[in-house]
Design a protein around this motif. Structure first.
Motif, PDB file in Angstrom:
ATOM      1  N   GLY A  95      19.293   2.519  24.476  1.00  0.00           N
ATOM      2  CA  GLY A  95      19.979   3.746  24.855  1.00  0.00           C
ATOM      3  C   GLY A  95      19.091   4.913  25.185  1.00  0.00           C
ATOM      4  N   ARG A  96      17.845   4.870  24.780  1.00  0.00           N
ATOM      5  CA  ARG A  96      16.820   5.895  25.010  1.00  0.00           C
ATOM      6  C   ARG A  96      17.097   7.178  24.232  1.00  0.00           C
ATOM      7  N   TRP A  97      18.182   7.899  24.579  1.00  0.00           N
ATOM      8  CA  TRP A  97      18.480   9.172  23.938  1.00  0.00           C
ATOM      9  C   TRP A  97      19.464   8.983  22.788  1.00  0.00           C
ATOM     10  N   ALA A  98      19.693  10.048  22.032  1.00  0.00           N
ATOM     11  CA  ALA A  98      20.570   9.960  20.865  1.00  0.00           C
ATOM     12  C   ALA A  98      22.024  10.176  21.251  1.00  0.00           C
ATOM     13  N   SER A  99      22.887   9.366  20.671  1.00  0.00           N
ATOM     14  CA  SER A  99      24.332   9.536  20.810  1.00  0.00           C
ATOM     15  C   SER A  99      24.973   8.843  19.612  1.00  0.00           C
ATOM     16  N   VAL A 100      26.284   8.958  19.512  1.00  0.00           N
ATOM     17  CA  VAL A 100      26.941   8.262  18.397  1.00  0.00           C
ATOM     18  C   VAL A 100      26.809   6.745  18.540  1.00  0.00           C
ATOM     19  N   ASP A 101      26.544   6.266  19.747  1.00  0.00           N
ATOM     20  CA  ASP A 101      26.458   4.822  19.970  1.00  0.00           C
ATOM     21  C   ASP A 101      25.251   4.186  19.286  1.00  0.00           C
ATOM     22  N   ASN A 102      24.132   4.905  19.261  1.00  0.00           N
ATOM     23  CA  ASN A 102      22.911   4.332  18.672  1.00  0.00           C
ATOM     24  C   ASN A 102      22.410   5.172  17.498  1.00  0.00           C
ATOM     25  N   ALA A 103      23.308   5.978  16.898  1.00  0.00           N
ATOM     26  CA  ALA A 103      22.891   6.971  15.904  1.00  0.00           C
ATOM     27  C   ALA A 103      22.160   6.361  14.721  1.00  0.00           C
ATOM     28  N   GLU A 104      22.645   5.231  14.211  1.00  0.00           N
ATOM     29  CA  GLU A 104      22.007   4.635  13.031  1.00  0.00           C
ATOM     30  C   GLU A 104      20.594   4.165  13.363  1.00  0.00           C
ATOM     31  N   ARG A 105      20.448   3.493  14.495  1.00  0.00           N
ATOM     32  CA  ARG A 105      19.126   3.014  14.890  1.00  0.00           C
ATOM     33  C   ARG A 105      18.202   4.186  15.225  1.00  0.00           C
ATOM     34  N   PHE A 106      18.730   5.186  15.915  1.00  0.00           N
ATOM     35  CA  PHE A 106      17.932   6.350  16.284  1.00  0.00           C
ATOM     36  C   PHE A 106      17.469   7.085  15.023  1.00  0.00           C
ATOM     37  N   SER A 116      25.953   9.872  10.921  1.00  0.00           N
ATOM     38  CA  SER A 116      24.545   9.468  10.835  1.00  0.00           C
ATOM     39  C   SER A 116      23.627  10.552  11.387  1.00  0.00           C
ATOM     40  N   LEU A 117      24.008  11.141  12.518  1.00  0.00           N
ATOM     41  CA  LEU A 117      23.182  12.202  13.097  1.00  0.00           C
ATOM     42  C   LEU A 117      23.207  13.455  12.233  1.00  0.00           C
ATOM     43  N   ARG A 118      24.357  13.778  11.668  1.00  0.00           N
ATOM     44  CA  ARG A 118      24.424  14.944  10.777  1.00  0.00           C
ATOM     45  C   ARG A 118      23.529  14.754   9.567  1.00  0.00           C
ATOM     46  N   LEU A 171      20.833  12.897   9.395  1.00  0.00           N
ATOM     47  CA  LEU A 171      19.445  12.982   9.839  1.00  0.00           C
ATOM     48  C   LEU A 171      19.011  14.438   9.939  1.00  0.00           C
ATOM     49  N   VAL A 172      19.813  15.255  10.606  1.00  0.00           N
ATOM     50  CA  VAL A 172      19.461  16.667  10.786  1.00  0.00           C
ATOM     51  C   VAL A 172      19.374  17.368   9.433  1.00  0.00           C
ATOM     52  N   ARG A 173      20.336  17.109   8.567  1.00  0.00           N
ATOM     53  CA  ARG A 173      20.330  17.728   7.233  1.00  0.00           C
ATOM     54  C   ARG A 173      19.065  17.342   6.471  1.00  0.00           C
ATOM     55  N   ASP A 174      18.688  16.066   6.518  1.00  0.00           N
ATOM     56  CA  ASP A 174      17.532  15.611   5.744  1.00  0.00           C
ATOM     57  C   ASP A 174      16.227  16.175   6.297  1.00  0.00           C
ATOM     58  N   LEU A 175      16.105  16.286   7.614  1.00  0.00           N
ATOM     59  CA  LEU A 175      14.893  16.858   8.198  1.00  0.00           C
ATOM     60  C   LEU A 175      14.761  18.333   7.839  1.00  0.00           C
ATOM     61  N   ARG A 176      15.869  19.049   7.893  1.00  0.00           N
ATOM     62  CA  ARG A 176      15.825  20.493   7.619  1.00  0.00           C
ATOM     63  C   ARG A 176      15.566  20.792   6.150  1.00  0.00           C
ATOM     64  N   SER A 177      15.901  19.865   5.261  1.00  0.00           N
ATOM     65  CA  SER A 177      15.705  20.090   3.829  1.00  0.00           C
ATOM     66  C   SER A 177      14.550  19.261   3.272  1.00  0.00           C
ATOM     67  N   ILE A 237      27.204  19.903  14.119  1.00  0.00           N
ATOM     68  CA  ILE A 237      25.882  19.793  13.496  1.00  0.00           C
ATOM     69  C   ILE A 237      25.194  21.156  13.534  1.00  0.00           C
ATOM     70  N   GLY A 238      24.513  21.501  12.443  1.00  0.00           N
ATOM     71  CA  GLY A 238      23.867  22.805  12.347  1.00  0.00           C
ATOM     72  C   GLY A 238      22.475  22.811  12.942  1.00  0.00           C
ATOM     73  N   TRP A 239      22.397  22.787  14.248  1.00  0.00           N
ATOM     74  CA  TRP A 239      21.109  22.785  14.935  1.00  0.00           C
ATOM     75  C   TRP A 239      20.395  24.125  14.743  1.00  0.00           C
TER      76      TRP A 239
END
Length: 330
Positions: A72-83, A137-139, A141-147, A183-185
């Motif tokens: 998929g290359r970019w992030a989306s709900v389709d590949n969120a877990e793998r991404f 899954s994406l939420r 990821l973002v939460r864990d990176l920010r914290s 998501i809180g970008w």
């Protein structure tokens, strides 16, 4: 001359070693243009060296994770877990190498083969239902990176401009599989590539039509994201799709910068460094990006730009209504 604050450049179609060339880093540092560097699966040595060189030059450095095209290359709900798994492993590896970025940039787009079908207006392109837990899954990821402890990492999103026309029903976000509003970008850069809009319109829109669309998109972006708002401009060179229309000259880039700044957006990102290096002199492109003043006024709408906005608004409402109906039936 003084460069505008908040300028960065996407680095996708260019090797890490080429970005790290002293002449390139010097030109970027002189104009205070930070790096957002693609990181696909593979060897990391050149990326690590680039991160260290950028830091030595005082350049901001963000990593732009990508999967292989087959994933998929970019992030989306389709590949969120793998991404998400890939990003976590990438961050840990860069941390061990002393090359931790200050930011992770997540490019929210449908899987590349699906996007190709959309742009080609191919109704037969396969379309599987989006996974139900991709957004979660994406939420996470973002939460864990920010914290992250002990070093939090900012997380930004590259956003398809169609989502600016969504209301609370989020029709385009759901259709594209790109969760933005939930998501809180730390930063959101809306990809308003005027050359691509003109090119993919197949002659329906001209340069004079896409200029007011850029202005409207910048105003929408500032209103929606406030201090987190940014806009990506382009394209100087072709991207991963391979058929992108590009700027005719640095004058068109300067015109876009002037419009964006007049609309109140100062955080600008240029696509892409590979195009800048492939269409010398690079200084002409970088100067147009870094040193252009705001336009005295925004371009007036054309009948084609008005019709385009009305069409997209209508599509957003229809997609939102269809999504609400599916949820009720479900």
């Amino acid at each position: 001359m003084t460069a505008v604050r908040g300028l960065r450049i996407w680095c996708e179609m260019v090797a890490h070693a080429d970005i790290a060339a002293p002449s390139v880093l010097a030109a970027l540092a002189e104009r205070r243009i930070g790096l957002v560097v693609a990181a696909l699966p593979g060897p990391r040595a050149d990326l690590v060296r680039l991160a260290r060189s950028a830091k030595d030059r005082g350049l901001s450095f963000a990593v732009w994770p990508m999967l292989a095209d087959t994933a998929g290359r970019w992030a989306s709900v389709d590949n969120a877990e793998r991404f998400s798994a890939y990003v976590r492993a990438l961050v840990d590896e860069l941390d061990r190498e002393g090359a931790l970025p200050e930011e992770i940039a997540i490019d929210l787009e449908p899987p590349i083969n699906r996007l190709r079908g959309m742009l080609a207006l191919d109704r037969s392109a396969p379309r599987a239902p989006h996974p139900a837990d991709g957004g979660a899954s994406l939420r996470a990821l973002v939460r864990d990176l920010r914290s992250r402890v002990p070093t939090p990492i900012r997380v930004s999103a590259a956003v398809i401009p169609l989502v600016l026309f969504d209301d609370e029903a989020a029709g385009f976000e759901r259709w594209l599989g790109t969760p933005v509003g939930s998501i809180g970008w730390d930063h959101a850069s809306v990809m308003v590539y005027t050359s691509l809009i003109e090119g993919y319109s197949r002659g329906l829109l001209r340069r004079d039509d896409v200029r007011p669309l850029l202005a409207s998109s910048c105003l929408f972006t500032a209103a929606r994201f406030g201090a987190r708002a940014g806009v990506s401009l382009g394209a100087v060179g072709k991207g991963a799709l391979g058929d992108e229309a590009t700027y005719r000259s640095p004058r068109e880039l300067a015109d876009d910068v002037a419009i964006a700044r007049a609309a109140g957006v100062e955080a600008l990102t240029l696509f892409d460094l590979g195009g800048v290096l492939g269409r010398p002199p690079m200084e002409a492109w970088l100067d147009a990006f870094a040193f252009t003043a705001p336009a005295p006024c925004l371009p007036e709408a054309t009948w084609r730009s008005r019709a385009t906005k009305n069409l997209v608004r209508g599509a957003a409402r229809l997609l939102g209504a269809a999504g609400s109906l599916r949820r009720e039936r479900g």
